[in-house]
Write an enzyme that holds these catalytic residues in place. Sequence first.
Site, PDB file in Angstrom:
ATOM      1  N   GLU A  90       0.876  -1.168   0.034  1.00  0.00           N
ATOM      2  CA  GLU A  90      -0.107  -0.171   0.077  1.00  0.00           C
ATOM      3  C   GLU A  90       0.788   1.096   0.114  1.00  0.00           C
ATOM      4  OE1 GLU A  90      -2.644  -0.454   3.320  1.00  0.00           O
ATOM      5  OE2 GLU A  90      -3.915  -1.880   2.189  1.00  0.00           O
ATOM      6  N   ASP A 140       9.119   2.349 -18.877  1.00  0.00           N
ATOM      7  CA  ASP A 140       7.839   2.083 -18.657  1.00  0.00           C
ATOM      8  C   ASP A 140       7.316   3.425 -18.442  1.00  0.00           C
ATOM      9  OD1 ASP A 140       5.501   0.951 -18.384  1.00  0.00           O
ATOM     10  OD2 ASP A 140       5.798   0.134 -16.439  1.00  0.00           O
TER      11      ASP A 140
END
Length: 856
Positions: free
Chosen positions: A568, A711
């Site tokens: 998270e 990316d």
Amino acid sequence: MKVMELKLLTRGVVFFLLAAAVRAQVNPEMCRYPLGMTGGQIQDEDISASSRWSESTAARFGRLDFDNGDGDGAWCPDIMSEPDGLKEYLQVDLRSLHFVTLVGTQGRHADGMGNEFAQRYMIKYSRDGSKWVDWSDRKGRQVIEGNRNAYDVVLKDLEPPIIARFVRFMPVTDHSMIVCMRVELYGCEWLDGLTSYSIPDGHQMIYRGLDVYFNDSVYDGALAERLTKGLGQLTDGTWGLDDFLHSHIYSMWPGYDYVGWNNKSFTKGYVEMIFEFDRVRNFTSMKVHCNNLFSRGVRMFRQASCYFRSGPDWEADPVTFRPTVDRVSQIARFVTVPLGDRTASGIKCRFHFSDLWMLFSEVAFQSGSAVYNTSLTPRKHGHPTNTLPGEDPTHKLDDSNTRILIGCLVAIIAILLTIIVIILWRPGGPKSFDASRRILDDELTARLAIQTQAFSSHHSSLSTEDGSTSNSTYERIFPLCADYQEPSRLIRKLPEFAQSMEHLGGSDGAPHYAEADIISLQESSDSRSPSITAVNMNLFAGTDSSMKEFPRDKLTFKEKLGEGQFGEVHLCEAEGMQDFLGEDLSLEGNNESLLLVAVKTLREDANKNARNDFLKEIRIMSRLRDPNIVRLLAVCVDTDPLCMITEYMENGDLNQFLCDLRLKEATEEDKAEQEEKEGESMVSYSKLIGMAVQIASGMKYLSSLNFVHRDLATRNCLVGKNYTIKIADFGMSRNLYRGDYYRIQGRAVLPIRWMSWESILLGKFTMASDVWAFGVTLWEILTLCKEQPYSQLSDEQVIENTGEFFRDQGKQVYLPKPPCCPERVYTDLMLSCWRRNAKQRPSFQEMHTQLMESLA
Ligand code: AMP
């Protein structure tokens, strides 16, 4: 054209066969075996270094093409403190004297997480560990051009080769650069045992007004009237031609191949040479390569008298040999002097003139079965157990006809395969992508076939299940071409479409594409920019994580921002962060002692790989400092769970941010007031371009460090206040955007819609492939991320389209011009990012300027 190529190739094969067959002495062309950095024959304890950046980049990780996941994928020295970095070195102890003909270097790739390499380096060597010599090529140049990216192996012939036990690789770089190296040495064991020779310096001949130099130009000992304590041209494995004015070696001066003397300078009528050996040996013969061009006053010696010494004094009784002086043939030749099995550690030979000049190009010793049938200095381990010492292919006298024959056959097969590929590959070839893919596969395989005979050892030697090294460790590197730039490895072929394609179902266990060895990393990358530059040197100083540990208890959880691959991401208040950093961050909404930060946490059940990746991302991010790159502020890595604390970007990721916006029409754009009012849901074209400018700026910074992001996409950019954009995600893929990634047979996860054709088909990631991705990102921005790139195409069709980009027959489908995008921006900028030829794509610098201009 093709006939010509065939002829040339045939000629090459014939030349190669001749070269292989003719040579039976010290032969640098045959003596090209990997000496054991990759294969493990060289032990960890024999690899040392001046310094290391961290334990995980210690010397033992400096093995070429070898990354067992233990370390960080290479040897990296500490910060280069000397201006030219020459203090730092990686040292290999070969445990015995070796004839080293070739060296290979590679950077730190670490499954895509590393991008450090040595663009240039030097080599030092020593035979005894105390006297060190700087290697230089035949023209006196010491610096060797090294790597241009972190993954390709670059091989360099050592011309002249070196005879050494210890070899040091010394990166040459600006002190502000971080370099990492992996290396291999190629050659064979030096069984002559000759550690030095001492000879009178060579003379100069004037032949028809031409200066002909017969000096020993590569001698590595002390140079005076008499050369002492070194080795040189007489042991470099290069034999002179019949005509001493010419040389095997291109563009060298007349007489280069020979060391020669004029009779007039020697009152006693002979030249005295002293040869020192590593230990007492039993000598059978000495071979002397002599010129015999008597029409120019050069003739082989008429007598050789050799004295022997095992202790301090020379023995009285010499061995004298009088060869038949050839008065018919002017061919240069080896003259074998029998040494009568005399025992010695030193030999002094007097070579008597039979003409005005005497020219030698090579001297070699054979010291009997006692030497060749016993292992002189056996390595501690790693030799295949079924290899008898006498059969060790790294032994110098590689005169086995079988080996030569096998070598030739492999070379011929490889060349034939190449010819087949050339013939098969026609521009008007098969149309379907499957077919083109086959051809591409074949092409890659054929290229690999050439390489495998040379390089397969690196891999196969490691892969035997019982852990033993296979004989292939000793496969030679064949000198088929002048420049041994390794086209690297074809590890996996293209994705097999026939097989069912799974989509990414959760990130657990799914490696990011950067970790997957997909296909060949062909050719060296386009490197417009220099190597990694340490931006903030004190970030690196000494420690591994290079980031300061922030006290966990000073973090107060506020809310969950999202979830990524590792776990998270939380919004937290960090107490005293500004003091901790010693900086005034002066951020709005933050008071002096409390700073809002994003804390990315590694989930508790993360496996070792995820943990390593997490730490690697920390290391990467800690090196980056730019207004358009998300900044890593601190870490909590002393205890679990590992956390990285980054600056907080209030508006989340750019994809989500844009997706929620509408484009303001041009007419509306004029109304400044309205802009303010509707600012939350509407965005103007100029704001969009402003975002693209910021991404280009961040990428410009990354490219200045030679850092390939791999990316780039809107999903990996974050938005702060006032449309501030920062690039994030250095190597991560996200659950939320799993549809953007294509999973290949459970191994690789690829953002194919953002990838250049060469990244998909060749596994090649460069600045230029980042530029391709930038084009797609710009397209996303100008379409406000309302649809996925090529949304009308399935993943398979996207890859098929990649094949069309490769074939370049005008059948490739480009992303369409976004409605708001001016024609010029589309054609001059966006389309230029997708040019087939990577070199023709613009740089980030150029695009940044262009976008800025389009704003003005
Ligand atoms: P990541 O693990 O980087 O893929 O991030 C997962 C989610 O956390 C994303 O959806 C981001 O929106 C959010 N996020 C990550 N880093 C930040 C940050 N520095 N500021 C705000 N949100 C962030």
